[in-house]
Design a protein around this motif. Structure first.
Motif, PDB file in Angstrom:
ATOM      1  N   ALA A  37       0.829  -1.210   0.000  1.00  0.00           N
ATOM      2  CA  ALA A  37       0.000   0.000   0.000  1.00  0.00           C
ATOM      3  C   ALA A  37       0.861   1.257   0.000  1.00  0.00           C
ATOM      4  N   LEU A  38       2.030   1.172   0.626  1.00  0.00           N
ATOM      5  CA  LEU A  38       2.921   2.333   0.660  1.00  0.00           C
ATOM      6  C   LEU A  38       3.669   2.515  -0.648  1.00  0.00           C
ATOM      7  N   GLU A  39       3.772   1.452  -1.423  1.00  0.00           N
ATOM      8  CA  GLU A  39       4.619   1.502  -2.609  1.00  0.00           C
ATOM      9  C   GLU A  39       3.885   1.691  -3.928  1.00  0.00           C
ATOM     10  N   VAL A  40       2.705   1.085  -4.080  1.00  0.00           N
ATOM     11  CA  VAL A  40       2.086   1.129  -5.399  1.00  0.00           C
ATOM     12  C   VAL A  40       1.076   2.271  -5.530  1.00  0.00           C
ATOM     13  N   THR A  41       0.819   2.651  -6.772  1.00  0.00           N
ATOM     14  CA  THR A  41      -0.061   3.795  -7.029  1.00  0.00           C
ATOM     15  C   THR A  41      -1.346   3.363  -7.730  1.00  0.00           C
ATOM     16  N   ILE A  42      -1.592   2.053  -7.755  1.00  0.00           N
ATOM     17  CA  ILE A  42      -2.798   1.529  -8.403  1.00  0.00           C
ATOM     18  C   ILE A  42      -3.569   0.656  -7.397  1.00  0.00           C
ATOM     19  N   PRO A  43      -4.812   0.358  -7.689  1.00  0.00           N
ATOM     20  CA  PRO A  43      -5.611  -0.431  -6.738  1.00  0.00           C
ATOM     21  C   PRO A  43      -5.140  -1.882  -6.667  1.00  0.00           C
ATOM     22  N   PHE A  44      -5.329  -2.503  -5.525  1.00  0.00           N
ATOM     23  CA  PHE A  44      -5.041  -3.939  -5.434  1.00  0.00           C
ATOM     24  C   PHE A  44      -6.014  -4.639  -4.502  1.00  0.00           C
TER      25      PHE A  44
ATOM     26  N   ASN B  71      -1.397   7.489   2.414  1.00  0.00           N
ATOM     27  CA  ASN B  71      -0.181   6.894   1.825  1.00  0.00           C
ATOM     28  C   ASN B  71       0.280   7.672   0.601  1.00  0.00           C
TER      29      ASN B  71
ATOM     30  N   LYS C  85      -5.256   6.504  -6.471  1.00  0.00           N
ATOM     31  CA  LYS C  85      -5.108   5.163  -7.045  1.00  0.00           C
ATOM     32  C   LYS C  85      -4.895   5.248  -8.542  1.00  0.00           C
TER      33      LYS C  85
ATOM     34  N   PHE D 157      -1.222  11.167  -8.932  1.00  0.00           N
ATOM     35  CA  PHE D 157      -0.314  11.767  -7.957  1.00  0.00           C
ATOM     36  C   PHE D 157       0.012  13.217  -8.333  1.00  0.00           C
TER      37      PHE D 157
ATOM     38  N   GLY E  46      -4.549  -1.566   4.105  1.00  0.00           N
ATOM     39  CA  GLY E  46      -4.325  -0.748   2.915  1.00  0.00           C
ATOM     40  C   GLY E  46      -4.798  -1.338   1.601  1.00  0.00           C
ATOM     41  N   ALA E  47      -5.414  -2.532   1.636  1.00  0.00           N
ATOM     42  CA  ALA E  47      -5.941  -3.096   0.393  1.00  0.00           C
ATOM     43  C   ALA E  47      -7.163  -2.289  -0.037  1.00  0.00           C
ATOM     44  N   ASP E  48      -7.421  -2.272  -1.351  1.00  0.00           N
ATOM     45  CA  ASP E  48      -8.593  -1.556  -1.849  1.00  0.00           C
ATOM     46  C   ASP E  48      -9.806  -2.454  -1.917  1.00  0.00           C
TER      47      ASP E  48
ATOM     48  N   LYS F  78       3.879   9.490   0.148  1.00  0.00           N
ATOM     49  CA  LYS F  78       4.806   9.246  -0.959  1.00  0.00           C
ATOM     50  C   LYS F  78       5.248  10.547  -1.616  1.00  0.00           C
TER      51      LYS F  78
ATOM     52  N   ASN G 235     -11.255   4.060   2.235  1.00  0.00           N
ATOM     53  CA  ASN G 235      -9.883   3.692   2.445  1.00  0.00           C
ATOM     54  C   ASN G 235      -9.033   4.939   2.682  1.00  0.00           C
TER      55      ASN G 235
ATOM     56  N   LEU H 196      -8.496  -4.526   4.775  1.00  0.00           N
ATOM     57  CA  LEU H 196      -8.735  -3.180   4.237  1.00  0.00           C
ATOM     58  C   LEU H 196      -7.955  -2.137   5.034  1.00  0.00           C
ATOM     59  N   ARG H 197      -7.959  -2.283   6.359  1.00  0.00           N
ATOM     60  CA  ARG H 197      -7.215  -1.357   7.220  1.00  0.00           C
ATOM     61  C   ARG H 197      -5.731  -1.365   6.890  1.00  0.00           C
TER      62      ARG H 197
END
Lengths: 252, 198
Positions: A70-77, B17, B180, B186, A96-98, B21, B11, A93-94
């Motif tokens: 969650a800290l690294e990626v910029t897209i949903p997962f 987050n 997202k 961003f 950081g998952a979407d 970043k 979320n 979810l808490r």
């Protein structure tokens, strides 16, 4: 227009990616967070993490991976594997998952879908299901990692799940999975055209044309692949470039 | 400090987050005092409009958001947060915050609802370092129909054209999730901080 989505899937056990890893160009190949970053940079539209062992002891390791991702990626997962309760979903979810995918847990207790949808919203709830053909135009839902035939038809279960509030269906064809002979177009089209929620097709991707077919003939909204991408046989940009030549819209 | 409004929906971690970043400090809070003191607000959220308004009331945040925004504090609404800024939502037929004139409607033309995935935004006004027709990540069944068309600066097509970015004075709101939406998302967050907050 909404684009079709290309989704790499990371199957994990004990916090390591396990399915068909041979990423020669990347060090730390088994590290899910690093892989996730690579796919994000390549232009993947979304990521799916599946904890295939999903034991209680593994849960903390999984959550740590989710937090770091969650800290690294910029897209949903989305994250799935062994989700049985509303609390399981809340914790993921808490972290950081979407989205969270539910499979056997939801089949055994369908109320899990409606409870989670009511609390977190349908967009968080992905119904993951493993299907196997049992007759002409007939597929059954298999649970326990695809080992147990429930005797329930895919049609009935997906309809019910959508009514209960699932936001998306992650549809894996057991017959096609691992064959690299293409997605199960008949199954995918059957499910996607009978539902008013998006369907992610999974299992069988082996070559570029498989992706065009699953979108055009299979009517899928998204296509998922694991080892194909992990092995580096095809990259996400390869697939997207190819789809562009077929006039199928994806995110650049 | 920028505060991310916590009203128990959505979320929040992904929003905070994203700013982390970017090296921009934020604070997640449901404390009206904090929301009053902070220099800008982020109003995120996913889920149902009715639930959203109910939660705002329960946490005693309805008034403080209305007052702060009316006073000119910069606010960034995201997804449900955008919708709740308007007068009324068709979802559960609830009255919203009334900070923007207009209604929230359900998609009617496309068969698959919610819209989930990447869709293109046609910009009526260009944002720094964000090309026209960039793709952003959407998850929504409802969309905003502003009474004043002039506040629409980005439009998207999902069977029907809808407002995906609006700007009115200190209010900016996006139907998609910039947090997202990869690089362009961003950039939008960074632009908001650079041009609207500072």
């Amino acid at each position: 227009m909404l684009t079709k989505r290309i989704i790499p899937c990371l199957d994990m056990t004990e916090g390591k990616v396990v399915k068909g890893i041979r990423f020669e160009t990347f060090r730390d190949a088994g590290d899910p967070v690093k892989l996730a970053k690579v796919y994000d940079r390549q232009g993947a539209d979304e990521l799916v993490f599946l904890d295939i062992t999903a034991t209680v002891e593994n849960r903390d390791i999984l959550l740590e991976v989710v937090r770091k991702t969650a800290l690294e990626v910029t897209i949903p997962f989305s994250v799935g594997g062994g989700v049985r309760t509303v609390e399981d979903m809340r914790t993921i979810l808490r972290a950081g998952a979407d989205k969270v995918s539910v499979n056997t847990g939801a089949f055994r207790n369908p109320k899990l879908i409606s409870d989670c949808a009511n609390i977190f919203g349908s967009q968080c709830v992905v119904l993951s299901l493993d299907a196997r053909k049992t007759g002409p135009g007939e597929w059954h839902v298999f649970i326990n990692g695809g080992r147990t035939d429930t005797g329930t038809s895919v049609f009935d279960w997906t309809k019910k799940a959508a009514t209960l509030g699932a936001g998306e269906i992650l549809l894996t064809s057991i017959d096609s999975d691992g064959t690299k002979k293409g997605f199960d177009l008949e199954l995918t089209r059957f499910v996607s055209s009978n539902l008013s929620i998006p369907v992610i097709a999974s299992g069988g991707a082996g070559k570029l044309s498989d992706f065009a077919e699953v979108f055009e003939e299979g009517k899928a909204d998204a296509a998922l692949a694991a080892s194909l991408f992990h092995f580096g046989e095809l990259t996400v940009p390869d697939v997207k470039r190819y789809l562009k030549t077929k006039n199928i819209l994806t995110r650049d | 400090m920028i505060a991310i409004i916590d009203y128990g929906l959505g979320n929040l971690a992904s929003v905070s987050n994203a700013f982390t970043k970017l090296g921009i400090p934020t604070e997640i809070s449901s404390d009206p005092l904090v929301l009053t003191k902070t220099k800008a607000l982020i109003f995120p959220g996913v889920g149902a409009a009715g639930e959203g308004m109910k939660n705002l009331a329960k946490k005693g945040l309805t008034k403080v958001i209305q007052e702060e925004v009316k006073r000119g504090k910069p606010v960034l609404g995201i997804c449900l947060g955008m919708q709740l800024l308007f007068d009324k939502s068709e979802e559960g037929n609830v009255n919203c915050l009334g900070l923007l004139k207009g209604q929230v409607k359900k998609f009617r033309k496309e068969r698959k609802i919610p819209q989930i995935g990447w869709n293109q935004v046609t910009m009526k006004k260009l944002f720094f370092n964000i090309p026209d027709k960039s793709f952003f990540y959407f998850v929504n069944s409802y969309y905003c129909l502003p009474a004043e068309k002039s506040i629409i600066v980005g439009e998207t097509d999902y069977g029907e054209k809808f407002a995906s970015i609006i700007v009115q004075n200190n209010i900016i709101a996006t139907q998609f999730h910039p947090e997202k939406s990869g690089k362009v998302g961003f950039q939008l967050l960074k632009n908001w901080r650079n041009y609207y907050v500072d």
